[in-house]
Design a protein around this motif. Structure first.
Motif, PDB file in Angstrom:
ATOM      1  N   VAL A  18       1.037  -1.370   0.051  1.00  0.00           N
ATOM      2  CA  VAL A  18      -0.383  -0.008  -0.166  1.00  0.00           C
ATOM      3  C   VAL A  18       1.111   1.612   0.062  1.00  0.00           C
ATOM      4  N   VAL A  19       0.328   2.068  -0.843  1.00  0.00           N
ATOM      5  CA  VAL A  19       1.534   3.769  -1.262  1.00  0.00           C
ATOM      6  C   VAL A  19       0.520   4.524  -0.443  1.00  0.00           C
ATOM      7  N   VAL A  20       0.839   5.008   1.118  1.00  0.00           N
ATOM      8  CA  VAL A  20      -0.034   6.138   1.443  1.00  0.00           C
ATOM      9  C   VAL A  20       0.853   7.412   1.047  1.00  0.00           C
ATOM     10  N   THR A  21       0.127   8.773   0.726  1.00  0.00           N
ATOM     11  CA  THR A  21       1.224   9.773   0.679  1.00  0.00           C
ATOM     12  C   THR A  21       0.197  10.824   1.150  1.00  0.00           C
ATOM     13  N   LEU A  22       0.860  11.441   2.249  1.00  0.00           N
ATOM     14  CA  LEU A  22       0.267  12.147   2.921  1.00  0.00           C
ATOM     15  C   LEU A  22      -0.062  13.798   1.929  1.00  0.00           C
ATOM     16  N   HIS A  23      -1.081  14.400   2.027  1.00  0.00           N
ATOM     17  CA  HIS A  23      -1.522  15.280   1.285  1.00  0.00           C
ATOM     18  C   HIS A  23      -2.537  16.198   2.164  1.00  0.00           C
ATOM     19  N   ARG A  24      -1.569  17.440   2.174  1.00  0.00           N
ATOM     20  CA  ARG A  24      -2.133  18.777   2.532  1.00  0.00           C
ATOM     21  C   ARG A  24      -1.538  19.754   2.308  1.00  0.00           C
ATOM     22  N   PRO A  25      -1.390  20.206   1.121  1.00  0.00           N
ATOM     23  CA  PRO A  25      -0.395  20.829   0.489  1.00  0.00           C
ATOM     24  C   PRO A  25      -0.986  21.764   0.101  1.00  0.00           C
ATOM     25  N   ASP A  26      -1.657  22.544   1.767  1.00  0.00           N
ATOM     26  CA  ASP A  26      -1.845  23.999   2.018  1.00  0.00           C
ATOM     27  C   ASP A  26      -0.660  24.491   2.818  1.00  0.00           C
ATOM     28  N   ALA A  27      -0.589  23.251   3.828  1.00  0.00           N
ATOM     29  CA  ALA A  27      -0.154  23.233   5.530  1.00  0.00           C
ATOM     30  C   ALA A  27       1.385  22.308   4.956  1.00  0.00           C
ATOM     31  N   ARG A  28       1.958  22.448   4.081  1.00  0.00           N
ATOM     32  CA  ARG A  28       3.793  21.494   4.170  1.00  0.00           C
ATOM     33  C   ARG A  28       3.133  20.003   5.117  1.00  0.00           C
ATOM     34  N   ASN A  29       1.790  19.449   4.455  1.00  0.00           N
ATOM     35  CA  ASN A  29       1.565  17.873   5.144  1.00  0.00           C
ATOM     36  C   ASN A  29       1.277  17.859   6.358  1.00  0.00           C
ATOM     37  N   LEU A  46      -4.442  -2.675   7.226  1.00  0.00           N
ATOM     38  CA  LEU A  46      -3.037  -3.213   6.751  1.00  0.00           C
ATOM     39  C   LEU A  46      -2.456  -4.566   7.849  1.00  0.00           C
ATOM     40  N   GLU A  47      -3.376  -4.131   9.681  1.00  0.00           N
ATOM     41  CA  GLU A  47      -3.897  -5.047  10.612  1.00  0.00           C
ATOM     42  C   GLU A  47      -4.159  -6.117  10.041  1.00  0.00           C
ATOM     43  N   ARG A  48      -5.752  -6.330   9.215  1.00  0.00           N
ATOM     44  CA  ARG A  48      -6.473  -6.988   9.101  1.00  0.00           C
ATOM     45  C   ARG A  48      -5.245  -8.313   7.438  1.00  0.00           C
ATOM     46  N   ARG A  49      -5.312  -7.120   6.774  1.00  0.00           N
ATOM     47  CA  ARG A  49      -4.423  -7.675   5.708  1.00  0.00           C
ATOM     48  C   ARG A  49      -3.224  -7.149   5.515  1.00  0.00           C
ATOM     49  N   PRO A  50      -2.227  -8.136   6.514  1.00  0.00           N
ATOM     50  CA  PRO A  50      -1.292  -7.647   6.097  1.00  0.00           C
ATOM     51  C   PRO A  50       0.086  -7.335   4.265  1.00  0.00           C
ATOM     52  N   LYS A  51       0.430  -6.030   4.762  1.00  0.00           N
ATOM     53  CA  LYS A  51       0.978  -5.705   2.871  1.00  0.00           C
ATOM     54  C   LYS A  51       2.150  -4.657   3.718  1.00  0.00           C
ATOM     55  N   LEU A  52       3.522  -4.832   2.865  1.00  0.00           N
ATOM     56  CA  LEU A  52       4.469  -3.749   2.856  1.00  0.00           C
ATOM     57  C   LEU A  52       3.533  -2.197   2.900  1.00  0.00           C
ATOM     58  N   LEU A  53       4.272  -1.495   3.264  1.00  0.00           N
ATOM     59  CA  LEU A  53       3.756  -0.318   3.050  1.00  0.00           C
ATOM     60  C   LEU A  53       4.731   0.730   2.787  1.00  0.00           C
ATOM     61  N   LEU A  54       4.715   1.708   1.909  1.00  0.00           N
ATOM     62  CA  LEU A  54       5.538   2.774   1.283  1.00  0.00           C
ATOM     63  C   LEU A  54       5.102   4.134   1.742  1.00  0.00           C
ATOM     64  N   LEU A  55       5.715   4.747   2.490  1.00  0.00           N
ATOM     65  CA  LEU A  55       4.833   6.450   3.076  1.00  0.00           C
ATOM     66  C   LEU A  55       5.582   7.386   2.550  1.00  0.00           C
ATOM     67  N   THR A  56       4.825   8.154   2.094  1.00  0.00           N
ATOM     68  CA  THR A  56       6.066   9.588   1.579  1.00  0.00           C
ATOM     69  C   THR A  56       4.509  10.614   1.610  1.00  0.00           C
ATOM     70  N   GLY A  57       5.697  11.696   1.097  1.00  0.00           N
ATOM     71  CA  GLY A  57       4.709  13.420   1.395  1.00  0.00           C
ATOM     72  C   GLY A  57       3.816  13.664  -0.088  1.00  0.00           C
ATOM     73  N   HIS A  58       3.755  14.743  -0.182  1.00  0.00           N
ATOM     74  CA  HIS A  58       3.199  15.556  -1.390  1.00  0.00           C
ATOM     75  C   HIS A  58       3.783  17.012  -1.411  1.00  0.00           C
ATOM     76  N   GLY A  59       4.346  16.843  -2.866  1.00  0.00           N
ATOM     77  CA  GLY A  59       5.007  18.113  -3.566  1.00  0.00           C
ATOM     78  C   GLY A  59       5.706  18.307  -2.578  1.00  0.00           C
ATOM     79  N   ARG A  60       7.522  17.526  -2.332  1.00  0.00           N
ATOM     80  CA  ARG A  60       8.599  18.015  -2.266  1.00  0.00           C
ATOM     81  C   ARG A  60       8.559  18.233  -0.906  1.00  0.00           C
TER      82      ARG A  60
END
Length: 249
Positions: A18-29, A46-60
Motif C-alpha cells: 500500500v502506498v500512502v502519500t501525506l496530502h495537505r498541500p496548503d499546510a506542508r502536509n 494493514l492489520e487485517r490484511r498485512p501488506k508492505l507499506l510505503l509512506l511518502t509526502g506530497h509536493g517535495r
C-alpha cells in the motif's frame, strides 16, 4: 481501501503493498487530527490484511510537523491520550515492513512518523529535525526514545536538545536512512527496496520483524519464531530451490 474516502491522504493499493502519500498541500502536509484518524484507518486495513507499506509526502515535503494550531489547543488530557504517539507506535508495530520515502522537510511529528517506519530512504533535500523545545514542548511521539535507538544517544541529543537538523547526508552518515538518491528516482528506489523484501517469505519477514522489535525476549522469541518457520512449506521450497541451483552451478 478507497482513496476517495480520505481527505488528507492519497492511498494506492497494490497486490503486495500500500502506498500512502501525506496530502495537505496548503499546510506542508502537517499532521492534523484528521490525518491521524485516517492513518488509523490505513493501519486497520494493514492489520487485517498485512501488506508492505510505503509512506511518502506530497509536493517535495514529507511533513512539516504536527498542526501547530491544533497543538496550541491541546491540554493535559489530550497529552495523556497520546494522540500522535499511539498512532506512530501502531505504525511501528504493523505486521509487514514499512518504508518512508522522505524528501524535503520531516520535522517534529513528521520526523517522528518517519522514525516509526522500519526503513527510510531520502532524497537529496531531506531534512530531519525535532524543534519541539522551541515551542515549549518536547518530542513526545517517540523521538525521545526511538531516535537514540536509531542513531545513538549523542546524535539524538544533538537533534533533540541542541536543535540540530540532519540533512540527507548527515542522516545517511548516522544510519537514519538506507540511501540518498536523486529526487526523480526516490519513489522508484523505494519501490525497488520493497520489491527486494517482497521476494522474501512473507511469513519470515513478519516473524523477523516481530523478533527484532521484541527486546528482552531473546533467545526464546528467536527459537519460537524459527520453530514456526522450520515447519513451513515455504522454507522447504526455498531451501530446495537454493540447493538445486547450487548443484547446477
Amino acid at each position: 481501501m478507497n482513496a476517495t474516502t480520505y481527505e488528507t491522504l492519497l492511498v494506492e493499493e497494490r497486490d503486495d503493498r500500500v502506498v500512502v502519500t501525506l496530502h495537505r498541500p496548503d499546510a506542508r502536509n502537517a499532521i492534523s487530527g484528521r490525518m491521524i484518524a485516517e492513518l488509523h484507518d490505513v493501519c486497520d486495513e494493514l492489520e487485517r490484511r498485512p501488506k508492505l507499506l510505503l509512506l511518502t509526502g506530497h509536493g517535495r515535503v514529507f511533513a512539516g510537523g504536527a498542526d501547530i494550531a491544533e497543538l496550541l489547543e491541546r491540554g493535559r488530557d489530550e497529552a495523556l491520550q497520546g494522540i500522535n504517539s499511539r498512532l506512530f507506535e501502531r505504525v511501528r508495530r504493523l505486521p509487514m515492513p514499512t518504508v518512508a520515502a522522505v524528501d524535503g522537510w520531516a520535522l517534529g511529528g513528521g520526523a517522528e512518523l518517519a522514525y516509526a517506519c522500519d526503513l527510510r530512504i531520502a532524497g537529496p533535500d531531506a531534512v530531519f529535525g525535532n524543534p519541539e523545545p522551541g515551542l515549549g514542548i518536547l518530542a513526545a511521539a517517540g523521538a525521545c526514545w526511538r531516535l537514540p535507538e536509531l542513531v545513538g544517544e549523542s546524535v539524538a541529543k544533538q537533534v533533540l536538545l541542541a536543535g540540530r537538523n540532519l540533512d540527507a547526508q548527515a542522516a545517511l552518515a548516522a544510519g537514519l536512512v538506507i540511501d540518498v538518491v536523486p529526487v526523480e528516482k526516490l519513489l522508484d528506489e523505494a519501490h525497488a527496496l520493497l520489491d527486494r523484501m517482497a521476494r522474501s517469505s512473507a511469513t519470515a519477514l513478519r516473524l523477523t520483524k516481530l523478533v527484532v522489535d521484541s527486546p528482552g525476549a531473546h533467545p526464546v522469541a528467536d527459537d519460537l519464531a524459527q520453530a514456526v518457520l522450520f515447519e513451513g512449506e515455504d522454507k522447504k521450497d526455498r531451501m530446495t530451490r537454493f540447493l538445486e541451483k547450487r548443484s547446477r552451478a
